[in-house]
Design a protein around this motif. Structure first.
Motif, PDB file in Angstrom:
ATOM      1  N   ALA A 189       0.813  -1.205   0.000  1.00 33.97           N
ATOM      2  CA  ALA A 189       0.000   0.000   0.000  1.00 33.97           C
ATOM      3  C   ALA A 189       0.852   1.264   0.000  1.00 33.97           C
ATOM      4  N   LEU A 190       2.000   1.229   0.685  1.00 31.88           N
ATOM      5  CA  LEU A 190       2.859   2.419   0.698  1.00 31.88           C
ATOM      6  C   LEU A 190       3.310   2.777  -0.722  1.00 31.88           C
ATOM      7  N   ARG A 191       3.616   1.733  -1.505  1.00 33.96           N
ATOM      8  CA  ARG A 191       4.022   1.964  -2.893  1.00 33.96           C
ATOM      9  C   ARG A 191       2.905   2.648  -3.667  1.00 33.96           C
ATOM     10  N   ARG A 192       1.689   2.156  -3.472  1.00 33.51           N
ATOM     11  CA  ARG A 192       0.555   2.729  -4.206  1.00 33.51           C
ATOM     12  C   ARG A 192       0.364   4.209  -3.874  1.00 33.51           C
ATOM     13  N   ILE A 193       0.449   4.526  -2.591  1.00 38.32           N
ATOM     14  CA  ILE A 193       0.261   5.919  -2.161  1.00 38.32           C
ATOM     15  C   ILE A 193       1.364   6.798  -2.763  1.00 38.32           C
ATOM     16  N   ALA A 194       2.604   6.313  -2.702  1.00 32.92           N
ATOM     17  CA  ALA A 194       3.727   7.110  -3.201  1.00 32.92           C
ATOM     18  C   ALA A 194       3.663   7.259  -4.718  1.00 32.92           C
ATOM     19  N   LEU A 195       3.305   6.179  -5.423  1.00 28.12           N
ATOM     20  CA  LEU A 195       3.204   6.271  -6.886  1.00 28.12           C
ATOM     21  C   LEU A 195       2.113   7.259  -7.288  1.00 28.12           C
ATOM     22  N   TYR A 196       1.045   7.286  -6.512  1.00 25.47           N
ATOM     23  CA  TYR A 196      -0.007   8.277  -6.783  1.00 25.47           C
ATOM     24  C   TYR A 196       0.531   9.684  -6.540  1.00 25.47           C
ATOM     25  N   HIS A 197       1.190   9.861  -5.390  1.00 28.74           N
ATOM     26  CA  HIS A 197       1.703  11.194  -5.054  1.00 28.74           C
ATOM     27  C   HIS A 197       2.659  11.714  -6.135  1.00 28.74           C
ATOM     28  N   PHE A 198       3.527  10.843  -6.637  1.00 28.26           N
ATOM     29  CA  PHE A 198       4.490  11.259  -7.668  1.00 28.26           C
ATOM     30  C   PHE A 198       3.835  11.403  -9.047  1.00 28.26           C
ATOM     31  N   GLY A 199       2.582  11.018  -9.162  1.00 31.85           N
ATOM     32  CA  GLY A 199       1.899  11.165 -10.448  1.00 31.85           C
ATOM     33  C   GLY A 199       2.201  10.033 -11.407  1.00 31.85           C
ATOM     34  N   TRP A 200       2.729   8.924 -10.918  1.00 31.60           N
ATOM     35  CA  TRP A 200       3.048   7.801 -11.806  1.00 31.60           C
ATOM     36  C   TRP A 200       1.903   6.807 -11.908  1.00 31.60           C
ATOM     37  N   GLU A 201       0.976   6.906 -10.971  1.00 34.50           N
ATOM     38  CA  GLU A 201      -0.207   6.049 -11.044  1.00 34.50           C
ATOM     39  C   GLU A 201      -1.445   6.874 -10.744  1.00 34.50           C
ATOM     40  N   HIS A 202      -2.554   6.474 -11.405  1.00 36.33           N
ATOM     41  CA  HIS A 202      -3.844   7.015 -11.014  1.00 36.33           C
ATOM     42  C   HIS A 202      -4.287   6.326  -9.726  1.00 36.33           C
ATOM     43  N   LEU A 203      -5.380   6.821  -9.187  1.00 34.21           N
ATOM     44  CA  LEU A 203      -5.900   6.267  -7.935  1.00 34.21           C
ATOM     45  C   LEU A 203      -6.235   4.784  -8.071  1.00 34.21           C
ATOM     46  N   GLY A 232      -4.637   2.644  -9.715  1.00 34.62           N
ATOM     47  CA  GLY A 232      -3.443   1.845  -9.931  1.00 34.62           C
ATOM     48  C   GLY A 232      -2.998   1.757 -11.383  1.00 34.62           C
ATOM     49  N   THR A 233      -3.763   2.344 -12.300  1.00 30.59           N
ATOM     50  CA  THR A 233      -3.323   2.344 -13.702  1.00 30.59           C
ATOM     51  C   THR A 233      -2.212   3.384 -13.885  1.00 30.59           C
ATOM     52  N   PRO A 234      -1.327   3.136 -14.858  1.00 31.18           N
ATOM     53  CA  PRO A 234      -0.198   4.056 -15.026  1.00 31.18           C
ATOM     54  C   PRO A 234      -0.655   5.459 -15.428  1.00 31.18           C
ATOM     55  N   ALA A 235       0.010   6.456 -14.895  1.00 31.97           N
ATOM     56  CA  ALA A 235      -0.275   7.848 -15.237  1.00 31.97           C
ATOM     57  C   ALA A 235       0.936   8.429 -15.949  1.00 31.97           C
ATOM     58  N   ALA A 236       0.715   9.559 -16.590  1.00 29.52           N
ATOM     59  CA  ALA A 236       1.762  10.137 -17.439  1.00 29.52           C
ATOM     60  C   ALA A 236       2.980  10.576 -16.619  1.00 29.52           C
ATOM     61  N   GLY A 237       2.799  10.798 -15.343  1.00 31.47           N
ATOM     62  CA  GLY A 237       3.929  11.286 -14.544  1.00 31.47           C
ATOM     63  C   GLY A 237       3.929  12.798 -14.534  1.00 31.47           C
ATOM     64  N   ASN A 238       3.987  13.350 -13.358  1.00 33.42           N
ATOM     65  CA  ASN A 238       3.889  14.803 -13.230  1.00 33.42           C
ATOM     66  C   ASN A 238       4.531  15.156 -11.914  1.00 33.42           C
TER      67      ASN A 238
END
Lengths: 382, 382
Positions: free
Chosen positions: B69-83, B85-91
């Motif tokens: 879960a920590l990974r999911r939260i951090a990936l969301y915060h960095f803009g690498w994942e949507h809520l 869990g699908t990949p996001a463009a990164g921002n």
């Protein structure tokens, strides 16, 4: 993340314990424990007192180095200052983790290693206190070491920031320590922080889920991350400072983890069947709070009529102070095998801890201190 | 703790910017800036893109190493994942701080030092993001990089824990880096975290006090701790990785701090007089929020009738969207000299930054990159 409820009596920081204090403690230990053995109680009390005496000056100097308001919050949290900034007697917990660091270092490297490991012991205690500050905010716990928690008196932001600063202080202390093991210890402690966070995350997430959705494996994994990891890390860091071989470091880590799990299992049993006059909490407090503790989840996942009855009881909201329902729930956990399972698991974990310890420290005399600490942690019955 | 509002356009993580992208950025920079110079805009954009490309793979690997879960939260915060869990463009922000680490290393130690400093740049960026996660919780900020903040979607506990884990990851990365400067860099970064916490603590405490009780010196000290410290640390860490002498490390730290303060002064001016179509906030948003920003405190403490008028306006609660009162307040700040003071201070801080930079890196060509970054940070006007 796993605090031992037994607390030392307040005494002036840095003061050596009087013989009287040690005597009183010895009698308390024997009395509440009920099964005094050659390795528990008195020896552990002496080890803990020695650890506190070795660690307190550096721990306090680290906390005093914090700027302005952060220092005030941290000094309050450690029990060294009252809220108004006047000095307090100090009541900074039992020092189990620093004692594990120092005793592991001594077991594998003798007195010189013990002396050299003091900064590492301080770092581990700083990390422990960082997690306490943050956990209290998240769990909305209002009492810690018989005093109002930091967030209740300073607010959430101050408690979060003081915790952040304590983590940084811990890793700064290791980064500034010229000992050849300090880098490896820092890497290990930082990895442990990630595990502690994962454990706390799993715990808070689990409490939001329905009782039937929680598996026994994941509760065990959560307990290991939340409680076992830092005890294991403390032992491993002590071993690193003694210059121990990788396999001995790993064995001491496993020793601390298994002892930590044994502690958690016993703590959970006490949370259901503990004597309120000793725990200071109402009977079955964990059941009233619908806590998914280890015996409860073992019972829920056991199948059979008692498990079904427990599940039904856990779905319903409690009436306040309904003693009869508390008793029925506790009985359902017991009938579904939750109590026996937890006690057997605890014994099994302690046996594994002893095996790991014997692997790294074959000489029983040298292993005695670590054994005493493990017994102390797991045998307490309040 | 000091985020630069200008955000890069989303693009796939790790992708090199197209010429078109760089062209578009160059024109945006020139347009909004209004005073293009030889050192700002385009060069800085290239440096930032290069830093992102060097840092992103290791940064992402570090974040991906987090459990569950920590990974999911951090990936969301960095803009690498949507809520979901699908990949996001990164921002993941502008990478100002990693760029300062790498550019300082290059300025003092050439390309080899730049390459070696990548773990340190990642560590600084992890610390920056840890503070963003926690600050958003404390400040109840709901938007970060054009998306809902982590605490609004995962809850406070998860955002706090993900932040805690990012701090640990940062210091773990340095503890595991075999570079001879990694220990000194870790000690410096950990000390900087304490300063960042002290700055955030001072900020939250200050906002609760009456406007007349806040002194200009303490607001400046707060801004230096909250915004200047990590920019200074980034430059100092880069210098450490280049094997620079102590006085050059100190000069680069001072360079980053002064540039950071200049940024904060200009940011505060924009918070009052910025064009809403560019800031994305209503006119005078900081005034409506009664923020004790630098120009406001300078005005309040200036004495005279305009200061008194401003104090009276700041005591009264605003009517919602009362444009006339916003305009009156802004005018009072201006009449009391708050705007002029902030602009003169910003220019003064930039001059000091240049002096410090010239001391450590006398060759203008080698200093060019750091200069471009400082100009970029402080000249932006949106």
């Amino acid at each position: 993340m796993g605090e031992f409820m037994t607390e030392t009596q307040p005494r002036p920081a840095g003061a050596r314990p009087s013989t009287e204090t040690l005597e009183r403690r010895r009698s308390i230990t024997t009395e509440t424990d009920g099964r005094p053995g050659p390795l528990d109680g008195p020896e552990a009390a002496v080890i803990l007192e020695r650890a506190r005496a070795s660690v307190d000056p550096e721990l306090r100097a680290a906390v005093e180095s914090l700027p302005g308001a952060l220092r005030r919050i941290a000094l309050y949290h450690f029990g060294w200052e009252h809220l108004d900034g006047t000095p307090a007697a100090g009541n900074a917990g039992k020092a189990i983790r620093p004692a594990l660091v120092l005793t592991a270092a001594a077991a594998l490297g003798g007195p010189a290693a013990r002396a050299a490991a003091v900064p590492a012991a301080v770092a581990v205690e700083l990390v422990h206190n960082f997690t306490l500050l943050h956990d209290d905010v998240m769990d909305r716990d209002t009492t810690r070491r018989h005093r109002p928690t930091a967030w209740t008196v300073f607010g959430d932001a101050d408690a979060i920031l003081a915790g952040d600063a304590l983590q940084a202080l811990a890793l700064r202390l290791l980064a500034e320590d010229p000992h050849p093991a300090s880098g490896a210890a820092a890497a290990r402690l930082a990895a442990c922080v990630v595990e502690l966070c994962a454990g706390q995350q799993a715990d808070t997430a689990m409490e939001k889920r329905a009782p039937g959705e929680v598996g026994l494996d994941e509760v065990l994994a959560m307990a290991e991350a939340k409680t076992g990891a830092l005890l294991g890390c403390a032992c491993a860091v002590g071993a690193l400072y003694a210059g121990a071989a990788d396999e001995d470091v790993a064995a001491l880590d496993a020793f601390g983890r298994e002892a930590g799990l044994a502690f958690q299992l016993i703590d959970d049993v006490i949370g259901i069947w503990g004597d309120p006059s000793r725990t200071g909490k109402p009977a079955g407090a964990d059941l009233t709070a619908r806590k998914k503790s280890l015996p409860v989840v073992a019972a829920l996942t056991s199948g059979g009529p008692a498990a079904a009855e427990l599940a039904a009881l856990y779905e319903a909201p409690y009436g306040e102070g309904d003693e009869e329902e508390v008793a029925r729930t506790a009985l359902a956990v017991e009938r579904a095998g939750g109590r026996d399972w937890a006690q057997a698991q605890a014994a099994d974990r302690m046996a594994r801890a002893m095996q790991e310890l014997a692997r790294a420290v074959p000489d029983p005399e040298e292993a005695g201190g670590l054994l005493a600490l493990a017994e102390f942690v797991t045998r307490r019955s309040n």
